[in-house]
Design a protein around this motif. Structure first.
Motif, PDB file in Angstrom:
ATOM      1  N   TYR A   3       0.826  -1.206   0.000  1.00 29.14           N
ATOM      2  CA  TYR A   3       0.000   0.000   0.000  1.00 29.14           C
ATOM      3  C   TYR A   3       0.860   1.256   0.000  1.00 29.14           C
ATOM      4  CZ  TYR A   3      -4.230  -2.724   0.804  1.00 29.14           C
ATOM      5  OH  TYR A   3      -5.275  -3.603   0.665  1.00 29.14           O
ATOM      6  N   GLY A   4       1.942   1.207   0.747  1.00 30.15           N
ATOM      7  CA  GLY A   4       2.859   2.350   0.762  1.00 30.15           C
ATOM      8  C   GLY A   4       3.475   2.585  -0.601  1.00 30.15           C
ATOM      9  N   THR A   5       3.814   1.502  -1.299  1.00 29.93           N
ATOM     10  CA  THR A   5       4.380   1.620  -2.648  1.00 29.93           C
ATOM     11  C   THR A   5       3.372   2.220  -3.620  1.00 29.93           C
ATOM     12  OG1 THR A   5       5.757  -0.337  -2.246  1.00 29.93           O
ATOM     13  CG2 THR A   5       5.448   0.340  -4.539  1.00 29.93           C
ATOM     14  N   ILE A   6       2.109   1.764  -3.530  1.00 33.06           N
ATOM     15  CA  ILE A   6       1.067   2.288  -4.416  1.00 33.06           C
ATOM     16  C   ILE A   6       0.845   3.776  -4.170  1.00 33.06           C
ATOM     17  CG2 ILE A   6      -1.417   2.200  -4.931  1.00 33.06           C
ATOM     18  CD1 ILE A   6      -1.299  -0.813  -4.448  1.00 33.06           C
ATOM     19  N   ILE A   7       0.826   4.161  -2.902  1.00 33.98           N
ATOM     20  CA  ILE A   7       0.618   5.576  -2.566  1.00 33.98           C
ATOM     21  C   ILE A   7       1.758   6.431  -3.113  1.00 33.98           C
ATOM     22  CG2 ILE A   7       0.531   7.241  -0.662  1.00 33.98           C
ATOM     23  CD1 ILE A   7      -0.940   5.066   0.965  1.00 33.98           C
ATOM     24  N   SER A   8       2.984   5.970  -2.902  1.00 30.07           N
ATOM     25  CA  SER A   8       4.142   6.750  -3.359  1.00 30.07           C
ATOM     26  C   SER A   8       4.189   6.825  -4.886  1.00 30.07           C
ATOM     27  CB  SER A   8       5.442   6.138  -2.822  1.00 30.07           C
ATOM     28  OG  SER A   8       5.611   4.810  -3.297  1.00 30.07           O
ATOM     29  N   ARG A   9       3.872   5.707  -5.568  1.00 31.24           N
ATOM     30  CA  ARG A   9       3.863   5.704  -7.030  1.00 31.24           C
ATOM     31  C   ARG A   9       2.754   6.620  -7.573  1.00 31.24           C
ATOM     32  NH1 ARG A   9       6.728   0.953  -9.136  1.00 31.24           N
ATOM     33  NH2 ARG A   9       5.496   0.997 -11.051  1.00 31.24           N
ATOM     34  N   THR A  10       1.609   6.617  -6.884  1.00 34.72           N
ATOM     35  CA  THR A  10       0.510   7.488  -7.304  1.00 34.72           C
ATOM     36  C   THR A  10       0.917   8.951  -7.233  1.00 34.72           C
ATOM     37  OG1 THR A  10      -1.133   5.885  -6.520  1.00 34.72           O
ATOM     38  CG2 THR A  10      -1.878   8.159  -6.858  1.00 34.72           C
ATOM     39  N   ILE A  11       1.589   9.327  -6.161  1.00 38.27           N
ATOM     40  CA  ILE A  11       2.034  10.718  -5.994  1.00 38.27           C
ATOM     41  C   ILE A  11       3.047  11.088  -7.076  1.00 38.27           C
ATOM     42  CG2 ILE A  11       3.278  12.307  -4.479  1.00 38.27           C
ATOM     43  CD1 ILE A  11       2.066  10.759  -2.101  1.00 38.27           C
ATOM     44  N   VAL A  12       4.003  10.167  -7.315  1.00 35.84           N
ATOM     45  CA  VAL A  12       5.024  10.440  -8.336  1.00 35.84           C
ATOM     46  C   VAL A  12       4.388  10.573  -9.718  1.00 35.84           C
ATOM     47  CG1 VAL A  12       7.039   9.495  -9.532  1.00 35.84           C
ATOM     48  CG2 VAL A  12       6.896   9.363  -7.037  1.00 35.84           C
ATOM     49  N   ILE A  13       3.482   9.641 -10.065  1.00 35.59           N
ATOM     50  CA  ILE A  13       2.839   9.679 -11.380  1.00 35.59           C
ATOM     51  C   ILE A  13       1.996  10.943 -11.533  1.00 35.59           C
ATOM     52  CG2 ILE A  13       1.121   8.564 -12.860  1.00 35.59           C
ATOM     53  CD1 ILE A  13       3.834   7.202 -12.835  1.00 35.59           C
ATOM     54  N   TYR A  14       1.332  11.338 -10.460  1.00 35.53           N
ATOM     55  CA  TYR A  14       0.533  12.573 -10.505  1.00 35.53           C
ATOM     56  C   TYR A  14       1.420  13.773 -10.828  1.00 35.53           C
ATOM     57  CZ  TYR A  14      -2.045  16.631  -8.807  1.00 35.53           C
ATOM     58  OH  TYR A  14      -2.639  17.862  -8.711  1.00 35.53           O
ATOM     59  N   ILE A  15       2.545  13.852 -10.185  1.00 33.13           N
ATOM     60  CA  ILE A  15       3.469  14.968 -10.415  1.00 33.13           C
ATOM     61  C   ILE A  15       4.007  14.925 -11.848  1.00 33.13           C
ATOM     62  CG2 ILE A  15       5.691  15.966  -9.751  1.00 33.13           C
ATOM     63  CD1 ILE A  15       5.116  14.997  -6.884  1.00 33.13           C
ATOM     64  N   VAL A  16       4.347  13.713 -12.318  1.00 35.68           N
ATOM     65  CA  VAL A  16       4.881  13.569 -13.678  1.00 35.68           C
ATOM     66  C   VAL A  16       3.842  13.999 -14.712  1.00 35.68           C
ATOM     67  CG1 VAL A  16       5.629  11.900 -15.419  1.00 35.68           C
ATOM     68  CG2 VAL A  16       6.547  11.768 -13.093  1.00 35.68           C
ATOM     69  N   ILE A  17       2.586  13.522 -14.564  1.00 36.27           N
ATOM     70  CA  ILE A  17       1.519  13.882 -15.501  1.00 36.27           C
ATOM     71  C   ILE A  17       1.280  15.390 -15.487  1.00 36.27           C
ATOM     72  CG2 ILE A  17      -0.949  13.681 -15.987  1.00 36.27           C
ATOM     73  CD1 ILE A  17       0.522  11.246 -16.832  1.00 36.27           C
ATOM     74  N   LEU A  18       1.298  15.977 -14.291  1.00 36.15           N
ATOM     75  CA  LEU A  18       1.100  17.418 -14.165  1.00 36.15           C
ATOM     76  C   LEU A  18       2.197  18.185 -14.899  1.00 36.15           C
ATOM     77  CD1 LEU A  18      -0.597  19.663 -12.809  1.00 36.15           C
ATOM     78  CD2 LEU A  18       0.964  19.521 -10.852  1.00 36.15           C
ATOM     79  N   LEU A  19       3.436  17.751 -14.723  1.00 33.97           N
ATOM     80  CA  LEU A  19       4.564  18.408 -15.386  1.00 33.97           C
ATOM     81  C   LEU A  19       4.516  18.218 -16.910  1.00 33.97           C
ATOM     82  CD1 LEU A  19       7.471  17.543 -12.908  1.00 33.97           C
ATOM     83  CD2 LEU A  19       6.381  19.768 -13.256  1.00 33.97           C
TER      84      LEU A  19
END
Length: 220
Positions: A3-19
């Motif tokens: 769950y921690g991995t999914i949360i961290s990956r979600t945050i990273v992907i969100y930032i990448v998509i935003l950028l």
């Protein structure tokens, strides 16, 4: 741990998509062309796969997103220089109503029916079809409306022109001249009267409601 991995990956992907969308420009946030729409879908699919498939390194899954960003930025830059490519990528607007008359042939060509037309007219707060001088179906699918000018009904013989560029990026748009019943000889004569002899120095030129040329020079 998962769950921690999914949360961290979600945050990273969100930032990448935003950028990615920020780098691709404001145009991507507004009305999407067909190419923009395809890119958006692919980015969404890649984002979902990146979050769900935790067994694959995140860097490997972000790479396709960055490649799509580079492709889109490159196409956008090249299309600035090439109208043919821009037309191929984005498509061309279609005139559905011209001088107050509906073009059924163009509607059939675009697979656009009267229900679509009436719906979009209502969305533009147009109550009566008779109020519309021009209706242009944009490549994005949006309908642009140009209403009849005041006094037009009292003087139906008055000619209205579709606001098309006659010169774009230093190049004469012969197809647009044909639309308004003029030719390149007429345009060059009118430009000379105004003191403009080099078409390549003109960024944008169009005909306004008073039959006057609006001219904007490159980098001025």
């Amino acid at each position: 741990m998962e769950y921690g991995t999914i949360i961290s990956r979600t945050i990273v992907i969100y930032i990448v998509i935003l950028l990615v969308f920020r780098f691709m420009g404001k145009r991507e946030i507004g009305e999407l062309s067909v190419v923009d729409f395809v890119i958006s879908i692919m980015l969404a699919e890649l984002a979902v796969l990146s979050i769900e498939n935790v067994s694959v390194p995140l860097a490997r899954q972000i790479t396709p997103m960055l490649i799509l960003m580079v492709i889109q930025i490159s196409l956008a830059y090249i299309s600035l220089k090439s109208r043919k490519l821009r037309k191929l990528i984005d498509g061309s607007p279609s005139v559905i109503i011209r001088n107050g008359k509906i073009d059924e042939k163009e509607m059939r060509k675009q697979r656009y029916n009267f229900d679509d037309l009436l719906l979009q007219l209502r969305q533009k707060d147009v109550r009566y079809m008779s109020d519309v001088e021009f209706a242009i179906l944009e490549p994005s699918g949006d309908l642009s409306i140009i209403k009849k000018e005041e006094g037009k009904e009292q003087n139906p013989s008055a000619v209205s022109y579709l606001p098309l560029p006659l010169i774009l990026d230093g190049r004469v748009q012969n197809d647009h001249l044909k639309e308004i019943g003029r030719n390149q000889l007429w345009l060059r004569q009118e430009l000379r009267k105004l003191g403009y002899r080099d078409v390549k120095k003109i960024s944008y030129c169009s005909l306004d409601r008073n039959d006057q040329l609006f001219i904007d020079l490159i980098d001025e």
